[in-house]
Enzyme design. Sequence first.
Site, PDB file in Angstrom:
ATOM      1  N   ASP A 142       0.837  -1.241  -0.161  1.00  0.00           N
ATOM      2  CA  ASP A 142       0.009   0.152  -0.035  1.00  0.00           C
ATOM      3  C   ASP A 142       0.825   1.350   0.069  1.00  0.00           C
ATOM      4  O   ASP A 142       1.570   1.268   1.060  1.00  0.00           O
ATOM      5  CB  ASP A 142      -0.915  -0.105   1.378  1.00  0.00           C
ATOM      6  CG  ASP A 142      -1.817   1.010   1.275  1.00  0.00           C
ATOM      7  OD1 ASP A 142      -2.893   1.164   0.361  1.00  0.00           O
ATOM      8  OD2 ASP A 142      -1.684   2.067   2.001  1.00  0.00           O
ATOM      9  N   THR A 192      -2.857   6.004  -4.313  1.00  0.00           N
ATOM     10  CA  THR A 192      -1.685   6.852  -3.674  1.00  0.00           C
ATOM     11  C   THR A 192      -0.319   6.175  -4.681  1.00  0.00           C
ATOM     12  O   THR A 192       0.328   7.249  -4.824  1.00  0.00           O
ATOM     13  CB  THR A 192      -1.162   6.359  -2.224  1.00  0.00           C
ATOM     14  OG1 THR A 192      -1.578   5.079  -1.891  1.00  0.00           O
ATOM     15  CG2 THR A 192      -2.057   7.031  -1.494  1.00  0.00           C
ATOM     16  N   THR A 193      -0.172   4.943  -4.725  1.00  0.00           N
ATOM     17  CA  THR A 193       0.860   4.769  -5.683  1.00  0.00           C
ATOM     18  C   THR A 193       0.933   5.232  -6.971  1.00  0.00           C
ATOM     19  O   THR A 193       1.885   5.787  -7.472  1.00  0.00           O
ATOM     20  CB  THR A 193       0.978   3.041  -5.914  1.00  0.00           C
ATOM     21  OG1 THR A 193       0.762   2.519  -4.487  1.00  0.00           O
ATOM     22  CG2 THR A 193       2.372   2.673  -6.063  1.00  0.00           C
ATOM     23  N   ASP A 198      -8.872   1.020   1.507  1.00  0.00           N
ATOM     24  CA  ASP A 198      -9.063   1.139   0.313  1.00  0.00           C
ATOM     25  C   ASP A 198     -10.234   1.252  -0.397  1.00  0.00           C
ATOM     26  O   ASP A 198     -11.082   1.784  -1.001  1.00  0.00           O
ATOM     27  CB  ASP A 198      -7.972   0.489  -0.620  1.00  0.00           C
ATOM     28  CG  ASP A 198      -6.532   0.740  -0.563  1.00  0.00           C
ATOM     29  OD1 ASP A 198      -6.331   1.715   0.439  1.00  0.00           O
ATOM     30  OD2 ASP A 198      -5.675   0.117  -0.955  1.00  0.00           O
TER      31      ASP A 198
HETATM   32  P1  ADP Z   1      -2.771   2.621  -5.941  1.00  0.00           P
HETATM   33  O1  ADP Z   1      -2.104   2.725  -4.601  1.00  0.00           O
HETATM   34  O2  ADP Z   1      -2.638   3.483  -6.868  1.00  0.00           O
HETATM   35  O3  ADP Z   1      -4.265   2.245  -5.797  1.00  0.00           O
HETATM   36  P2  ADP Z   1      -2.690  -0.243  -6.536  1.00  0.00           P
HETATM   37  O4  ADP Z   1      -1.484  -1.265  -6.184  1.00  0.00           O
HETATM   38  O5  ADP Z   1      -3.896  -0.398  -5.747  1.00  0.00           O
HETATM   39  O6  ADP Z   1      -2.334   1.132  -6.536  1.00  0.00           O
HETATM   40  O7  ADP Z   1      -3.202  -0.417  -8.113  1.00  0.00           O
HETATM   41  C1  ADP Z   1      -4.024   0.283  -8.933  1.00  0.00           C
HETATM   42  C2  ADP Z   1      -3.879  -0.358 -10.237  1.00  0.00           C
HETATM   43  O8  ADP Z   1      -4.096  -1.452 -10.536  1.00  0.00           O
HETATM   44  C3  ADP Z   1      -4.861   0.705 -10.945  1.00  0.00           C
HETATM   45  O9  ADP Z   1      -4.221   1.002 -12.146  1.00  0.00           O
HETATM   46  C4  ADP Z   1      -5.943  -0.335 -11.291  1.00  0.00           C
HETATM   47  O10 ADP Z   1      -6.711  -0.102 -12.728  1.00  0.00           O
HETATM   48  C5  ADP Z   1      -4.987  -1.474 -11.653  1.00  0.00           C
HETATM   49  N1  ADP Z   1      -5.833  -2.898 -11.660  1.00  0.00           N
HETATM   50  C6  ADP Z   1      -6.539  -3.292 -10.522  1.00  0.00           C
HETATM   51  N2  ADP Z   1      -7.113  -4.425 -10.672  1.00  0.00           N
HETATM   52  C7  ADP Z   1      -6.623  -4.833 -11.874  1.00  0.00           C
HETATM   53  C8  ADP Z   1      -6.883  -6.104 -12.576  1.00  0.00           C
HETATM   54  N3  ADP Z   1      -7.431  -6.932 -12.134  1.00  0.00           N
HETATM   55  N4  ADP Z   1      -6.226  -6.071 -13.867  1.00  0.00           N
HETATM   56  C9  ADP Z   1      -5.505  -4.842 -14.479  1.00  0.00           C
HETATM   57  N5  ADP Z   1      -5.176  -3.862 -13.529  1.00  0.00           N
HETATM   58  C10 ADP Z   1      -5.702  -3.723 -12.466  1.00  0.00           C
HETATM   59 MG    MG Z   2      -5.271   0.833  -4.984  1.00  0.00          MG
END
Ligand code: ADP
Ligand code: MG
Length: 547
Positions: free
Chosen positions: A63, A96-97, A386
């Site tokens: 996270d 956030t990432t 989240d």
């Molecule tokens: P953040 O801290 O930015 O929320 P995450 O590690 O939660 O980072 O990743 C979010 C990203 O992962 C988003 O761009 C989202 O669209 C993508 N994502 C989530 N689920 C999937 C999936 N099943 N396949 C591809 N991308 C995904």
């Molecule tokens: Mg996320």
Amino acid sequence: MANVNQPIYILPEDTQRFLGRDAQRMNILAGKVLAETIRTTLGPKGMDKMLTDNLDDIVITNDGATILQEMDIAHPAAKMIVEIAKKQESVVGDGTTTAVIIAGELLAKAEELLDEGIHSSTIILGYRDALSKVYEILNHISIDAKDKETLLKVAMTAITGKGFDYGKKQLANLIVDGVLKIEENGKVDKDNLNIQRVSGGSIDDSKIINGVLIDKGRAVDSMPKKVENAKIALLKYPIELKDLESDGKIKIKDPSQIQAFIDNEEEMIKDLVNKVIDSGANVLFSQKGIDDLALHYLSKAGIFAIKRVKKSDIKRLEKATGAKLVTSVDDLNPRNLGEAGVVYEKKIFDEILTFVEESKNPKASSIILRGSTKYVTSKVERALDDGIGVVSATLEDGKVVIGGGSSEIEIAQQLKKYASAISGREQLAIEAYGKALEVVPKTLAENAGLDSIDILVDLRAAHDKSKCMGLNIFEGKIIDMKEAGIIEPQRIKKQAIQSATEVTEMILRIDDLVAAKGGLEEAGADDGLDNSGMPPGGMPGGMPPMM
Ligand code: ADP
Ligand code: MG
């Protein structure tokens, strides 16, 4: 007369100072390094980081917000980026990432432009122009939806890949039910949804409680375990004789005076407790302490009392039961008592909890989160957090975009077209901006072990035909992400792109970096943040700076 050649110091001698391009370069580098550090965690296939603090507490997480919070960043420009992650966390609760890696990439692209001789003010203008175009495009590609099915999909997208696949569906259901319960006139106050972790059991033993949950039991066992038709008093003031204990000096000449003094003290406590009883309260939640003697009298009167209740719990109690927090027992009266159908204590696994249910205003609910160990529950809690964030944002705004890199590619494509109509050097900045947004699908692909260049080429081509195409990281294929149900609230993208742009602008505007002695060394500027692009401490043996 002073010698004219004598240097004049307006800053302490050991201050470090970087001017113009040097300052920009250092700050850009710091931002890039930060983004580099967390990019491996993006997406469901992102890796975890293990962080330990000086108390040997271990956190394992992917996270972004948590990592940045635990990392103790010292470089001023990097700190500015940490701020945008915090903002993202408070405005959306997720993404956030994404915000940080977009900022890192906007900075990287800006650096390339600076190297080509383009002035930072031109870059800033281009970036700003691009941002307002992004708002337009986002509105255009968003889908209006906030039905339950959409909310579930949004929740699933947010919690996928957070370290537990087992129980994921059920958790998504809990999140959606919880948020729907606290929604009021289209707004969601996330503080009204409390998450209570209980280690022991498994994730699918988690459940939702209609009411307020307090992570403690009654103060003494002699109190009733359950009170029906509860009349609830909330007290901010301790029921203790603190003043006498701390600074009362009493001269005692004979033993009878000691007894008199003790009697007097007892009388005072009794008096305080009587005021609680007289108000008609049968439940007392105190934010402060309650004296043992007072507990004895309260218990004799059949009152269920808890001391040192958290402020956030008191707030939820006020909201749910209609009780008013009073600062003194003198202020207690039937009008500021709250009501609940039932208040009871119950042990779940080895945790004793107090439940306040059937309250007047049921706009408060709690999720009891179960998991085998502390690490599991805290991991799940972050995912839950989240999920609550994105579901709330979706419910409030009613707008979603397609995930899996789909919306970033679409925005980049449209920006490219837009840039071609702009003349001058600004065009280059807008183009660069669009390219920078591609860092999201690029990183998702990299983290899934796929060839990011091939994927980007394929994605761009796919978007010429349909704007819903994105990367299925589990199969390494370009698919229709809308059909696959990978959707996110529009707010997540809007906020991430907006704050990444703003922080980039701020960093580009700085042309003078003044650091007090040791300030930048501590920030890693002398070893970690040199041209190697490695994070502080990232180089084995501390290689010499390559400046
Ligand atoms: P953040 O801290 O930015 O929320 P995450 O590690 O939660 O980072 O990743 C979010 C990203 O992962 C988003 O761009 C989202 O669209 C993508 N994502 C989530 N689920 C999937 C999936 N099943 N396949 C591809 N991308 C995904
Ligand atoms: Mg996320």
